[in-house]
Motif scaffolding. Sequence first.
Motif, PDB file in Angstrom:
ATOM      1  N   TYR A 216      31.614  53.504  39.856  1.00  0.00           N
ATOM      2  CA  TYR A 216      30.783  52.658  40.715  1.00  0.00           C
ATOM      3  C   TYR A 216      29.517  52.266  39.972  1.00  0.00           C
ATOM      4  N   CYS A 266      26.287  43.118  37.673  1.00  0.00           N
ATOM      5  CA  CYS A 266      27.464  42.250  37.680  1.00  0.00           C
ATOM      6  C   CYS A 266      28.189  42.304  36.339  1.00  0.00           C
ATOM      7  N   ASN A 277      33.927  49.453  43.354  1.00  0.00           N
ATOM      8  CA  ASN A 277      33.183  48.200  43.463  1.00  0.00           C
ATOM      9  C   ASN A 277      34.116  47.096  43.935  1.00  0.00           C
ATOM     10  N   ARG A 278      33.872  46.601  45.116  1.00  0.00           N
ATOM     11  CA  ARG A 278      34.717  45.540  45.660  1.00  0.00           C
ATOM     12  C   ARG A 278      33.916  44.330  46.114  1.00  0.00           C
ATOM     13  N   ALA A 279      32.646  44.519  46.424  1.00  0.00           N
ATOM     14  CA  ALA A 279      31.861  43.475  47.083  1.00  0.00           C
ATOM     15  C   ALA A 279      31.770  42.195  46.277  1.00  0.00           C
ATOM     16  N   LYS A 281      33.791  40.639  44.450  1.00  0.00           N
ATOM     17  CA  LYS A 281      34.981  39.797  44.426  1.00  0.00           C
ATOM     18  C   LYS A 281      34.902  38.660  45.448  1.00  0.00           C
ATOM     19  N   LYS A 282      34.231  38.896  46.546  1.00  0.00           N
ATOM     20  CA  LYS A 282      34.178  37.872  47.580  1.00  0.00           C
ATOM     21  C   LYS A 282      33.289  36.694  47.193  1.00  0.00           C
ATOM     22  N   TYR A 283      32.451  36.881  46.147  1.00  0.00           N
ATOM     23  CA  TYR A 283      31.577  35.807  45.714  1.00  0.00           C
ATOM     24  C   TYR A 283      32.230  34.877  44.697  1.00  0.00           C
ATOM     25  N   TYR A 437      29.399  34.096  40.053  1.00  0.00           N
ATOM     26  CA  TYR A 437      28.331  34.763  40.804  1.00  0.00           C
ATOM     27  C   TYR A 437      27.040  34.807  39.993  1.00  0.00           C
TER      28      TYR A 437
END
Length: 456
Positions: A216, A266, A277-279, A281-283, A437
């Motif tokens: 992480y 990043c 760490n997944r957050a 990816k949505k960006y 991102y």
Amino acid sequence: MRESHFAIVDIETTGSYAAANQITEIAIFIFDGKKIIDEYVTLINPMSPIPFHIQTLTGITDEMVQDAPTFKDVAENIYQMLRGRIFVAHNVHFDYSFILAGLKNEGYDWKAQRLCTVRLARKIFPGFPSYSLGKICQSLNIPLSDRHRAFGDAKATVELFRQIYERDEEQYIAKAVSAKAKEQRLPTHIPSELFESLPSSTGIYIFRNSSSKIIYVGKAVNIKKRVISHFSGNNQGERRQKFINEIADIEFQESGTELMALMMECNLIKKHWPIYNRALKKYEPKFGLLSYEDQNGYLRLSICQIRKGVYPVYYFNTVHESTQFLMKLIDTYQLDYRLCSFFDNGKQPKERVEPVLKENLPDVESYNERMNNALNHLDQFKRSFLIVDKGRNREEKSYVYFKDNKVHAVGFVANDLEISNIEDVIVQENLVHSNYYMNNLADSYALRYPNLVLTI
């Protein structure tokens, strides 16, 4: 403090986390600092089968708990034993989380100050090879019978705590139960020195597992506060418990500014893709505009879904956005619809396009000239600039090098160093794994703080 009573507790359970497992046995000893003044021990029917490997470890079988009371039956007894007392256990978070969840489910509003005999033993008896209950009892010649049964383990923990209590010249117990003390909430398998070494400055922190693999990466305005927050709260879900148990080491890197922390975070995530760490990816953009030459020599444009190994000339977040953009290019540069492909996943509403005959395609050379003009049009939007801001200390400054619409490098240089020719300053370790991102971060930051921007 010396007049306080301690509830020394051990439990056996059907599994390792409270959200989906139950208690099968509990032992509570009330200790006044010198002697045991009360005790409570009982098997508990978990109302579900005990996994075979747990039966093997504890010796508690389904038959043994078949006629035992349920937690609901004994919740009042447990609550009365624990109420107003300091909760003590070996690896306290485990026992506390199960009992807290059980009492909450039965409608009891209970919380307690906690003491962990693992953490206390490390301070009072430093230098032992292991602080597991079995090993520490062996090192201190504490009798331990009925291992992995609540009564035997709790009785041994009483004696361990008595020795800690008698040798507590530095008042570690008083400090640990202080209302402001957070150490009791921290995992016992991570040395407290790691937490104490964390700074309160801005930067990133890195969690590694026992194999030194990064699991992480996070950014923080206050590194120490943010790291500690990962271990607070009462979320007993399997994923969170697994995450906490896997953390074996903590590192940090100061950044000076929040923008640099975001860039560093990043870049490391993109480089290592840590499992937790997944957050980010949505960006990432979902669609892109590809340019390629077909078998007849025509340059073509196609909207595609982003995937590994695909390098579009332009990015989009929605099908609608990509369709509008490509239609504008077609109209502006008189491109042929038959040589352009719109994305269609069968779900998005289709744009209305005038039909075009599939014959009499334009001359290859003249058409490709128009296509190159369209692609050059995209190049006109490319920008390059530097964001120069404060560094990690007074002797340095930070920079973000935005080159041709992409973050190319981030780093730190001495305050007195001229960086107008940034290419001469960059070293290999400053180069980053640029992505959508990071590019948006730099672009929006430059627009927000134009006084920090040097145009190149």
